[in-house]
Design an enzyme around this catalytic site. Structure first.
Site, PDB file in Angstrom:
ATOM      1  N   GLU A   1       0.861  -1.180   0.000  1.00 62.57           N
ATOM      2  CA  GLU A   1       0.000   0.000   0.000  1.00 62.57           C
ATOM      3  C   GLU A   1       0.899   1.232   0.000  1.00 62.57           C
ATOM      4  O   GLU A   1       1.509   1.567   1.016  1.00 62.57           O
ATOM      5  CB  GLU A   1      -0.919   0.027   1.225  1.00 62.57           C
ATOM      6  CG  GLU A   1      -1.811   1.257   1.276  1.00 62.57           C
ATOM      7  CD  GLU A   1      -2.548   1.424   2.588  1.00 62.57           C
ATOM      8  OE1 GLU A   1      -2.879   2.586   2.928  1.00 62.57           O
ATOM      9  OE2 GLU A   1      -2.794   0.414   3.281  1.00 62.57           O
TER      10      GLU A   1
ATOM     11  N   LYS B   1     -11.291  -1.004   6.067  1.00 60.49           N
ATOM     12  CA  LYS B   1     -10.130  -0.811   6.932  1.00 60.49           C
ATOM     13  C   LYS B   1     -10.621  -0.172   8.224  1.00 60.49           C
ATOM     14  O   LYS B   1     -11.363   0.824   8.171  1.00 60.49           O
ATOM     15  CB  LYS B   1      -9.106   0.114   6.254  1.00 60.49           C
ATOM     16  CG  LYS B   1      -7.901   0.408   7.149  1.00 60.49           C
ATOM     17  CD  LYS B   1      -6.824   1.180   6.411  1.00 60.49           C
ATOM     18  CE  LYS B   1      -7.085   2.664   6.400  1.00 60.49           C
ATOM     19  NZ  LYS B   1      -5.888   3.426   5.952  1.00 60.49           N
TER      20      LYS B   1
ATOM     21  N   ARG C   1       0.959  10.223   1.026  1.00 60.60           N
ATOM     22  CA  ARG C   1       1.350  11.147   2.092  1.00 60.60           C
ATOM     23  C   ARG C   1       2.586  11.955   1.722  1.00 60.60           C
ATOM     24  O   ARG C   1       2.976  12.870   2.454  1.00 60.60           O
ATOM     25  CB  ARG C   1       1.621  10.376   3.384  1.00 60.60           C
ATOM     26  CG  ARG C   1       0.404   9.666   3.935  1.00 60.60           C
ATOM     27  CD  ARG C   1       0.736   8.908   5.197  1.00 60.60           C
ATOM     28  NE  ARG C   1      -0.368   8.064   5.628  1.00 60.60           N
ATOM     29  CZ  ARG C   1      -0.340   7.277   6.683  1.00 60.60           C
ATOM     30  NH1 ARG C   1       0.758   7.217   7.451  1.00 60.60           N
ATOM     31  NH2 ARG C   1      -1.382   6.525   7.001  1.00 60.60           N
TER      32      ARG C   1
END
Length: 224
Positions: A57, A145, A61
Site C-alpha cells: 500500500e 479498513k 502522504r
C-alpha cells in the site's frame, strides 16, 4: 443516492469484494508505505518482497506516492501495488491513472464511496465507527479498513462488529505491531492487517534493506 442511481462500472461490487478478499488474504500483512525519496522506491519494494511481503500500500502522504505507484507497476509487475491515503475523487482518479490495483482510504465521505462504486478498482474504505461502516454498507461495501485500529477499540471492537455486521471483514491498521498482530489475525472477521513496523525510517534512510527484509520475514512468521 443509491447504487442504482450511480453510474455502474464494468466490474460488479461482488467481483470487487472478491478481489479485495484475494488481495488481503494473500497479503496477510499490508505494509503502509510513505516514500520520502524517489531513489528508495525500488530497493524498498525489493527488500519487502525478499521478506515475503509482495502486496504494497503506497500512500499519497508524500510527493513521491504517485511516481512510486507508476514505477512499481512498470518495473515490478509481479508485485500487487495499491494506493493509500486517497482522500477525494481527484486523488482516486490520479491513482487509477497511475496503475494502482486497489485503493485504500483513511476515512469515508459519500463522494469517495460513490467514486469507488463507479470505478472498476476495488476500494477498501477506512472507518472508525459503526455509522461510517453503515454509509459504506448501504452502497454495497462489505470490506473495510478499521483505522486507527487500536484507538478505535482494537480487537474488542472488531469482535463486537461481528454481531450486527456478520458479512463484514476488516483490515485493522494503526497501532498493529508484533505484540498484537496474532490477536487481530485470530479473529474470523479479519482478513489482513496493515502495519509500518517493518518500515523503520532509520533503516530506509540508511539503506539498511537487509533489516527490512528480515523484519518482514519475521512479521509473516508470527502468523504461521
Amino acid at each position: 443516492m443509491t447504487t442504482h442511481e450511480l453510474k455502474q462500472p464494468g466490474v460488479s461490487m461482488a467481483d470487487k469484494i472478491a478481489r479485495i478478499d484475494q488481495i488481503c488474504t494473500q497479503a496477510r500483512i499490508l505494509p503502509v508505505i510513505t516514500i520520502a525519496r524517489e531513489e528508495d522506491i525500488l530497493p524498498l519494494a525489493d527488500a519487502l518482497a525478499a521478506g515475503g511481503i509482495k502486496t504494497l500500500e503506497v500512500t499519497l502522504r508524500s510527493a513521491h506516492g504517485l511516481k512510486a505507484i507508476q514505477v512499481l507497476r512498470e518495473q515490478r509487475p509481479e508485485l500487487c501495488v495499491g494506493a493509500g491515503t486517497v482522500l477525494d475523487r481527484k486523488m482516486f482518479a490520479a491513482v487509477e491513472a497511475a496503475g494502482a490495483q486497489f485503493v485504500v482510504t483513511p476515512g469515508v465521505t459519500q463522494d469517495i464511496l460513490e467514486a469507488g462504486v463507479q470505478s472498476d478498482l476495488p476500494l477498501l474504505p477506512g472507518i472508525s465507527t459503526p455509522s461510517e461502516l453503515m454509509m459504506g454498507y448501504a452502497l454495497g461495501y462489505r470490506r473495510f479498513k478499521l483505522f486507527p485500529a487500536e484507538i478505535s477499540g482494537g480487537v474488542a471492537a472488531i469482535k463486537a462488529y461481528g454481531g450486527p455486521f456478520g458479512e463484514v471483514r476488516f483490515c485493522p491498521t494503526g497501532g498493529v505491531n508484533p505484540g498484537n498482530v496474532k490477536s487481530y489475525m485470530a479473529l474470523p472477521n479479519v482478513m489482513c492487517v496493515g502495519g509500518t513496523w517493518m518500515l523503520d525510517s532509520g533503516w530506509i534512510k540508511n539503506g539498511d534493506w537487509g533489516r527490512i527484509t528480515d523484519c518482514s520475514a519475521e512479521a509473516l512468521a508470527l502468523l504461521d
